[in-house]
Design a protein around this motif. Sequence first.
Motif, short mmCIF file in Angstrom:
data_model
loop_
_atom_site.label_atom_id
_atom_site.label_comp_id
_atom_site.label_asym_id
_atom_site.label_seq_id
_atom_site.Cartn_x
_atom_site.Cartn_y
_atom_site.Cartn_z
N SER A 118 -28.42 27.03 27.40
CA SER A 118 -29.87 27.20 27.21
C SER A 118 -30.25 27.18 25.74
O SER A 118 -31.41 27.29 25.39
N GLY A 119 -29.25 27.08 24.85
CA GLY A 119 -29.54 27.13 23.43
C GLY A 119 -28.22 27.27 22.68
O GLY A 119 -27.15 27.07 23.26
N PRO A 120 -28.31 27.63 21.39
CA PRO A 120 -27.06 27.78 20.62
C PRO A 120 -26.25 28.97 21.12
O PRO A 120 -26.82 29.96 21.57
N MET A 121 -24.94 28.87 21.04
CA MET A 121 -24.10 30.00 21.47
C MET A 121 -23.97 31.01 20.34
O MET A 121 -23.88 30.65 19.17
N HIS A 122 -23.94 32.29 20.71
CA HIS A 122 -23.75 33.33 19.71
C HIS A 122 -22.34 33.93 19.83
O HIS A 122 -21.58 33.57 20.72
N PRO A 179 -26.43 43.70 20.42
CA PRO A 179 -27.27 42.93 19.51
C PRO A 179 -27.32 43.57 18.12
O PRO A 179 -27.13 44.79 17.99
N LEU A 180 -27.60 42.77 17.10
CA LEU A 180 -27.69 43.29 15.73
C LEU A 180 -28.81 44.32 15.62
O LEU A 180 -28.78 45.20 14.76
N THR A 181 -29.77 44.21 16.52
CA THR A 181 -30.94 45.08 16.47
C THR A 181 -30.68 46.48 17.04
O THR A 181 -31.57 47.32 17.02
N GLY A 182 -29.48 46.72 17.60
CA GLY A 182 -29.17 48.06 18.09
C GLY A 182 -28.62 48.07 19.50
O GLY A 182 -28.50 47.02 20.12
N PRO A 183 -28.28 49.25 20.00
CA PRO A 183 -27.51 49.33 21.25
C PRO A 183 -28.25 48.99 22.53
O PRO A 183 -27.63 49.01 23.59
N THR A 184 -29.53 48.65 22.50
CA THR A 184 -30.19 48.32 23.76
C THR A 184 -30.33 46.81 23.94
O THR A 184 -30.47 46.07 22.97
N GLY A 185 -30.28 46.38 25.20
CA GLY A 185 -30.54 44.98 25.53
C GLY A 185 -29.40 44.05 25.17
O GLY A 185 -28.26 44.48 24.99
N LYS A 186 -29.73 42.76 25.05
CA LYS A 186 -28.71 41.73 24.90
C LYS A 186 -29.14 40.78 23.78
O LYS A 186 -30.33 40.60 23.56
N MET A 187 -28.19 40.16 23.13
CA MET A 187 -28.54 39.18 22.09
C MET A 187 -29.25 38.01 22.74
O MET A 187 -28.94 37.63 23.86
N SER A 188 -30.18 37.42 22.00
CA SER A 188 -30.94 36.35 22.63
C SER A 188 -31.38 35.31 21.61
O SER A 188 -31.71 35.65 20.46
N ALA A 189 -31.36 34.04 22.05
CA ALA A 189 -31.74 32.95 21.15
C ALA A 189 -33.23 33.04 20.81
O ALA A 189 -33.66 32.57 19.76
N SER A 190 -34.01 33.67 21.70
CA SER A 190 -35.44 33.77 21.41
C SER A 190 -35.73 34.86 20.38
O SER A 190 -36.85 35.01 19.91
N GLN A 191 -34.70 35.60 20.03
CA GLN A 191 -34.83 36.66 19.00
C GLN A 191 -33.69 36.44 18.02
O GLN A 191 -32.67 37.15 18.05
N PRO A 192 -33.84 35.45 17.11
CA PRO A 192 -32.70 35.03 16.27
C PRO A 192 -32.12 36.16 15.43
O PRO A 192 -30.93 36.15 15.11
N GLU A 193 -32.94 37.19 15.11
CA GLU A 193 -32.41 38.27 14.27
C GLU A 193 -31.49 39.20 15.07
O GLU A 193 -30.81 40.04 14.51
N ASP A 204 -25.07 29.66 8.86
CA ASP A 204 -24.35 29.48 7.59
C ASP A 204 -24.11 30.86 6.96
O ASP A 204 -24.72 31.85 7.35
N PRO A 205 -23.21 30.91 5.96
CA PRO A 205 -22.83 32.20 5.38
C PRO A 205 -24.03 33.00 4.86
O PRO A 205 -24.06 34.23 4.98
N LYS A 206 -25.02 32.30 4.33
CA LYS A 206 -26.19 33.02 3.80
C LYS A 206 -26.96 33.73 4.93
O LYS A 206 -27.36 34.89 4.81
N THR A 207 -27.12 33.01 6.02
CA THR A 207 -27.82 33.59 7.18
C THR A 207 -27.03 34.75 7.77
O THR A 207 -27.59 35.79 8.14
N VAL A 208 -25.71 34.57 7.85
CA VAL A 208 -24.85 35.63 8.39
C VAL A 208 -25.02 36.89 7.55
O VAL A 208 -25.24 37.99 8.08
N ARG A 209 -24.96 36.72 6.24
CA ARG A 209 -25.09 37.87 5.34
C ARG A 209 -26.44 38.55 5.55
O ARG A 209 -26.51 39.77 5.69
N LYS A 210 -27.48 37.75 5.60
CA LYS A 210 -28.83 38.32 5.72
C LYS A 210 -28.98 39.08 7.05
O LYS A 210 -29.46 40.22 7.09
N LYS A 211 -28.51 38.46 8.14
CA LYS A 211 -28.67 39.10 9.45
C LYS A 211 -27.87 40.40 9.54
O LYS A 211 -28.36 41.41 10.04
N ILE A 212 -26.62 40.35 9.09
CA ILE A 212 -25.79 41.55 9.22
C ILE A 212 -26.32 42.65 8.29
O ILE A 212 -26.30 43.83 8.63
#
Length: 387
Positions: free
Chosen positions: A87-91, A252-266, A274-282
Amino acid sequence: MDMEGVDESFRVTPWEVEGVVDYERLVRLFGTELISDELMARLTSLAGDSNHMLRRRIFFSHRDLNLVLDDYSAGRGFYLYTGRGPSGPMHVGHIIPFYFTKWLQDRFNVNLYIQMTDDEKFLEESRGLTLEDTSRWSYENMLDIAAVGFNPDRTFIFRNTEYLGNMLPLVLKVARKINFSWVRAVFGFNEQTNIGMVFFPAIQIVPALFERRRCLIPAAIDQDPYWRIQRDIAEGLGFYKAAAIHSRFLMPLTGPTGKMSASQPESAVFLSDDPKTVRKKIWQAFSGGQPTVEQHRRLGGNPDADVAFQWLYYFFEEDDRKVEKLREDYRSGRCLSGEMKEILIEKVTSFLEEFSRRREEARDTLHLYTRDGGLAREMWERRHGLD
Ligand code: TYM
């Protein structure tokens, strides 16, 4: 409770995870079993190797894993089946069952079928995807899957929109055994659900009947409802009940509830980030730390709520000694949230660097997994008693 897997405080279905999942309660709701120390030891001993996701019970629950091991010991063998809904990119969460599957395939040298449910992701209307979209994502996701490095002689990756014709006789036999009220109860369908979705479970169930040996399915626990139906009808059709080994969800990076989702890239790190995005998100990830450094040093942090620690524990740090030291250092306040994040950034970045190299190579090797010759022909003939 209107369906299985749904509790007052959380909800787990093949399409959504809401709230904070109570895994022990989920095991009771789904009727699966926790992996005991004894069963883990048996698996490890037959595999000749231990796996960090098993030791830490990231793969924590199962159905009939003991029977799979009996079959293996008795020389009857077994096979593996898993899949992806393109359904989109894999995480990085999606790739966890695939790495665990590779570990099993390498240790037991068994056949593996990987289903790409491009049909399912088109049928889920709320996603708004065209068949062209799901076809493109199928290809992209198949490169991700091939990058994991399965044994090309024992692995068959297929897309439903292409391969369904070959499966249809068996899909029909399965579909005739399942009535609407059953799938409604299991999946929460209603009168508005399109009939494609109502039929779809038969298609996801069939690869668990591809061989007349026991099938072991590694996946997160959200996919278990399908196996429950398979287990109720398999023997009547002359097959084994599917066995399963279930993982928890990487949070998910956003905390212990719910599931990671492509519609919520953060909420997720994608395999293509890319490494820059990884750094920013984490760096922005939810942490289990105290509001100030002074308080953190004094009171310590909560590793159970810290996404960076949890990601290291679930997947990215294989060394038990290191991960336990991090847990202790975090809890005691010696390790700060920022330091934990830096450790994770380093791990994820080097993992993705190697992964994207292998993914590029997979452009040339993908055909070895998708060829409808060797394994697919063998499977077809066996099913129809031509062997
Ligand atoms: P899909 O694409 O939603 O998920 C692919 C695989 O990833 C698992 N998963 C996760 N694992 C760990 N942490 C997470 N946060 C996380 N999120 C998802 C899923 O359980 C799955 O194993 N309908 C299926 C495709 C499918 C399939 C199968 C999956 C067809 N046949 C057999 C497993 C086994 C789907 O949409 O998966």
